[in-house]
Every structure is written in C-alpha cells, then in structure tokens.
Design a protein around this motif. Structure first.
Motif, PDB file in Angstrom:
ATOM      1  N   VAL A  84       2.562   5.154 -15.977  1.00 13.63           N
ATOM      2  CA  VAL A  84       3.002   4.451 -14.768  1.00 13.63           C
ATOM      3  C   VAL A  84       4.091   3.458 -15.184  1.00 13.63           C
ATOM      4  O   VAL A  84       3.850   2.586 -16.007  1.00 13.63           O
ATOM      5  N   VAL A  85       5.277   3.605 -14.607  1.00 12.73           N
ATOM      6  CA  VAL A  85       6.413   2.779 -15.012  1.00 12.73           C
ATOM      7  C   VAL A  85       6.913   1.864 -13.899  1.00 12.73           C
ATOM      8  O   VAL A  85       7.876   1.135 -14.086  1.00 12.73           O
ATOM      9  N   GLN A  86       6.253   1.914 -12.733  1.00 15.31           N
ATOM     10  CA  GLN A  86       6.623   1.020 -11.642  1.00 15.31           C
ATOM     11  C   GLN A  86       5.394   0.857 -10.754  1.00 15.31           C
ATOM     12  O   GLN A  86       4.447   1.635 -10.834  1.00 15.31           O
ATOM     13  N   PRO A  87       5.381  -0.165  -9.901  1.00 15.23           N
ATOM     14  CA  PRO A  87       4.233  -0.360  -9.014  1.00 15.23           C
ATOM     15  C   PRO A  87       4.061   0.829  -8.071  1.00 15.23           C
ATOM     16  O   PRO A  87       5.045   1.414  -7.616  1.00 15.23           O
ATOM     17  N   ARG A  94      -8.900   5.674   0.037  1.00 15.91           N
ATOM     18  CA  ARG A  94      -9.286   5.432  -1.343  1.00 15.91           C
ATOM     19  C   ARG A  94      -9.934   6.700  -1.905  1.00 15.91           C
ATOM     20  O   ARG A  94     -10.749   7.333  -1.254  1.00 15.91           O
ATOM     21  N   GLY A  95      -9.543   7.066  -3.104  1.00 13.51           N
ATOM     22  CA  GLY A  95     -10.107   8.239  -3.750  1.00 13.51           C
ATOM     23  C   GLY A  95      -9.293   9.509  -3.577  1.00 13.51           C
ATOM     24  O   GLY A  95      -9.538  10.498  -4.255  1.00 13.51           O
ATOM     25  N   GLU A  96      -8.330   9.498  -2.671  1.00  8.57           N
ATOM     26  CA  GLU A  96      -7.499  10.688  -2.476  1.00  8.57           C
ATOM     27  C   GLU A  96      -6.466  10.859  -3.594  1.00  8.57           C
ATOM     28  O   GLU A  96      -5.946  11.947  -3.789  1.00  8.57           O
ATOM     29  N   GLY A  97      -6.174   9.772  -4.294  1.00 13.25           N
ATOM     30  CA  GLY A  97      -5.211   9.853  -5.381  1.00 13.25           C
ATOM     31  C   GLY A  97      -3.773  10.000  -4.930  1.00 13.25           C
ATOM     32  O   GLY A  97      -2.947  10.562  -5.646  1.00 13.25           O
ATOM     33  N   ARG A  98      -3.471   9.475  -3.751  1.00  5.52           N
ATOM     34  CA  ARG A  98      -2.103   9.565  -3.230  1.00  5.52           C
ATOM     35  C   ARG A  98      -1.450   8.182  -3.285  1.00  5.52           C
ATOM     36  O   ARG A  98      -1.990   7.216  -2.759  1.00  5.52           O
ATOM     37  N   PHE A  99      -0.289   8.125  -3.929  1.00  2.65           N
ATOM     38  CA  PHE A  99       0.420   6.861  -4.105  1.00  2.65           C
ATOM     39  C   PHE A  99       1.901   7.070  -3.857  1.00  2.65           C
ATOM     40  O   PHE A  99       2.409   8.181  -4.016  1.00  2.65           O
ATOM     41  N   GLU A 100       2.572   5.969  -3.491  1.00  9.16           N
ATOM     42  CA  GLU A 100       4.028   6.008  -3.362  1.00  9.16           C
ATOM     43  C   GLU A 100       4.607   4.835  -4.143  1.00  9.16           C
ATOM     44  O   GLU A 100       4.010   3.760  -4.204  1.00  9.16           O
ATOM     45  N   ASP A 105       9.083  -6.696  -6.158  1.00 11.43           N
ATOM     46  CA  ASP A 105       8.981  -7.817  -5.219  1.00 11.43           C
ATOM     47  C   ASP A 105       7.899  -7.551  -4.177  1.00 11.43           C
ATOM     48  O   ASP A 105       7.078  -8.422  -3.879  1.00 11.43           O
ATOM     49  N   GLU A 106       7.893  -6.342  -3.630  1.00 13.29           N
ATOM     50  CA  GLU A 106       6.881  -5.986  -2.630  1.00 13.29           C
ATOM     51  C   GLU A 106       5.479  -5.988  -3.241  1.00 13.29           C
ATOM     52  O   GLU A 106       4.526  -6.484  -2.637  1.00 13.29           O
ATOM     53  N   ALA A 107       5.348  -5.465  -4.452  1.00 10.86           N
ATOM     54  CA  ALA A 107       4.036  -5.414  -5.109  1.00 10.86           C
ATOM     55  C   ALA A 107       3.496  -6.820  -5.368  1.00 10.86           C
ATOM     56  O   ALA A 107       2.318  -7.103  -5.104  1.00 10.86           O
ATOM     57  N   ILE A 108       4.331  -7.700  -5.851  1.00 11.31           N
ATOM     58  CA  ILE A 108       3.908  -9.078  -6.136  1.00 11.31           C
ATOM     59  C   ILE A 108       3.536  -9.788  -4.839  1.00 11.31           C
ATOM     60  O   ILE A 108       2.544 -10.510  -4.770  1.00 11.31           O
ATOM     61  N   GLN A 109       4.329  -9.579  -3.795  1.00  8.52           N
ATOM     62  CA  GLN A 109       4.047 -10.187  -2.491  1.00  8.52           C
ATOM     63  C   GLN A 109       2.691  -9.707  -1.947  1.00  8.52           C
ATOM     64  O   GLN A 109       1.895 -10.498  -1.449  1.00  8.52           O
ATOM     65  N   GLN A 110       2.420  -8.414  -2.051  1.00 10.50           N
ATOM     66  CA  GLN A 110       1.157  -7.870  -1.565  1.00 10.50           C
ATOM     67  C   GLN A 110      -0.025  -8.404  -2.381  1.00 10.50           C
ATOM     68  O   GLN A 110      -1.059  -8.769  -1.822  1.00 10.50           O
ATOM     69  N   LEU A 111       0.125  -8.449  -3.691  1.00 13.60           N
ATOM     70  CA  LEU A 111      -0.947  -8.962  -4.546  1.00 13.60           C
ATOM     71  C   LEU A 111      -1.226 -10.429  -4.239  1.00 13.60           C
ATOM     72  O   LEU A 111      -2.388 -10.826  -4.068  1.00 13.60           O
ATOM     73  N   ALA A 112      -0.178 -11.227  -4.132  1.00 16.34           N
ATOM     74  CA  ALA A 112      -0.358 -12.649  -3.827  1.00 16.34           C
ATOM     75  C   ALA A 112      -1.033 -12.823  -2.465  1.00 16.34           C
ATOM     76  O   ALA A 112      -1.921 -13.672  -2.311  1.00 16.34           O
ATOM     77  N   GLY A 113      -0.632 -12.022  -1.490  1.00 10.51           N
ATOM     78  CA  GLY A 113      -1.249 -12.103  -0.164  1.00 10.51           C
ATOM     79  C   GLY A 113      -2.730 -11.764  -0.189  1.00 10.51           C
ATOM     80  O   GLY A 113      -3.547 -12.450   0.431  1.00 10.51           O
ATOM     81  N   ARG A 114      -3.088 -10.721  -0.925  1.00 10.12           N
ATOM     82  CA  ARG A 114      -4.509 -10.330  -0.998  1.00 10.12           C
ATOM     83  C   ARG A 114      -5.336 -11.364  -1.748  1.00 10.12           C
ATOM     84  O   ARG A 114      -6.470 -11.653  -1.369  1.00 10.12           O
TER      85      ARG A 114
END
Length: 177
Positions: A84-87, A94-100, A105-114
C-alpha cells in the motif's frame, strides 16, 4: 532471467534493441533499516529513481556494514505488488475488500474527524495501536499520543513472548474468531 530481475525490481525490462539513457546519475543513499528493531545502517543504490540494491553501511555502529537476510530482502518489500503506497478509503460494506485511493489531505482530515468524534462521545478507549517490538522515537510518540488521547491500548506484538498476531487482533476487536 532478465525479465524476472526486472519484475522483482518493480519496473519493466527494456526492449532488446532499446538503450535507456540514464535520467539521473546513480546515487547511493544512506538510511536505516526498519524491518526489525535493530535499526541497522543501510545504503541504497538508486539508478534512474529506482532502488536496485541494499548494502550495509560500513560506518554504522550497529551492523558495521553487514546486513541480515531480512535486510537484504528489503527490496522485495519495497517493490511488492500488494504494498500500500497511498491512503485507501473503504467503499461498500466492511469485509468486502473494496477500496479506492484518496489523497493524504483527505485521509488525515477523515482520521482527525473520526478521532474527534470518538473523543466527544467519550470513547477514546476504543482507539488502539498495534505495532512490533520497538523502542524507537516513533514508538515513543505513539505512546504519548495514546496517553494524551485517553487510550490504554498500546498493543505490542513481540514474539517469542507467546503473543501471536491473532491474539493481538482479538484484543483489538474484543471478540474471538
């Protein structure tokens, strides 16, 4: 044999009649191996922006220029096709194994929000961190973050003390498989 070498290095081999001029000169970049807690000194040979060889750093006080098999195999981890080289953001259930892929910036914002939402709902104890055995600065920073956030769940996977990855997983999700 040549095709296998290029597959392992992570880029396609040149055509037989194609001569590739270097885009940049060969570089030797000193670093520290992160594949175990020893922290051996390594030097990476980079050609055209690709690391093609790892060697021990002769002046390093831990390994004095040698590398163990794990350190020498570091290139296989660097260029592994499943690395994995990017967020990534889960899409679907959950469990379907589907990611985009998403941006940092978006990943950090989402993590901070959660994290903020968990803390406001009185659930900082629901955050945990699983890592290997280490006494590095990043480990100290992680421990300090968890203490400040209010989570006691700093889980260290440190075989051969008897802990197995599955045991640590069960502690993290609070259920048996």
């Amino acid at each position: 044999e040549n095709v296998l070498k290029h597959k392992l290095l992570g880029f396609p081999p040149p055509a037989e009649d194609e001569i590739l001029p270097p885009r940049e000169p060969e570089r030797w970049v000193p670093s520290v191996c992160q594949l175990c807690s020893a922290g051996c000194g390594v030097v990476a040979r980079a050609v055209n922006g690709h690391v093609v060889k790892l060697e021990g750093l002769p002046a390093h006080p831990v390994n004095h220029g040698t590398l163990c098999p794990r350190g020498l195999a570091g290139l296989t981890e660097l260029y592994h096709p499943d690395r994995v080289v990017q967020p990534l953001k889960r899409i679907g259930e959950r469990g379907e194994g589907r990611f985009e892929p998403i941006g940092w910036d978006e990943a950090i914002q989402q993590l901070a929000g959660r994290l903020q939402e968990l803390r406001q709902r009185g659930g900082p104890h629901r955050v945990g961190w699983l890592s290997g055995s280490s006494h590095s600065l990043s480990r100290q920073i992680t421990q300090r973050f968890l203490r400040t956030f209010g989570s006691p769940h700093d889980l260290e996977l440190a075989p051969p003390s008897g802990e197995l990855p599955v045991d640590a997983f069960h502690l993290m999700v609070d259920q048996q498989g």
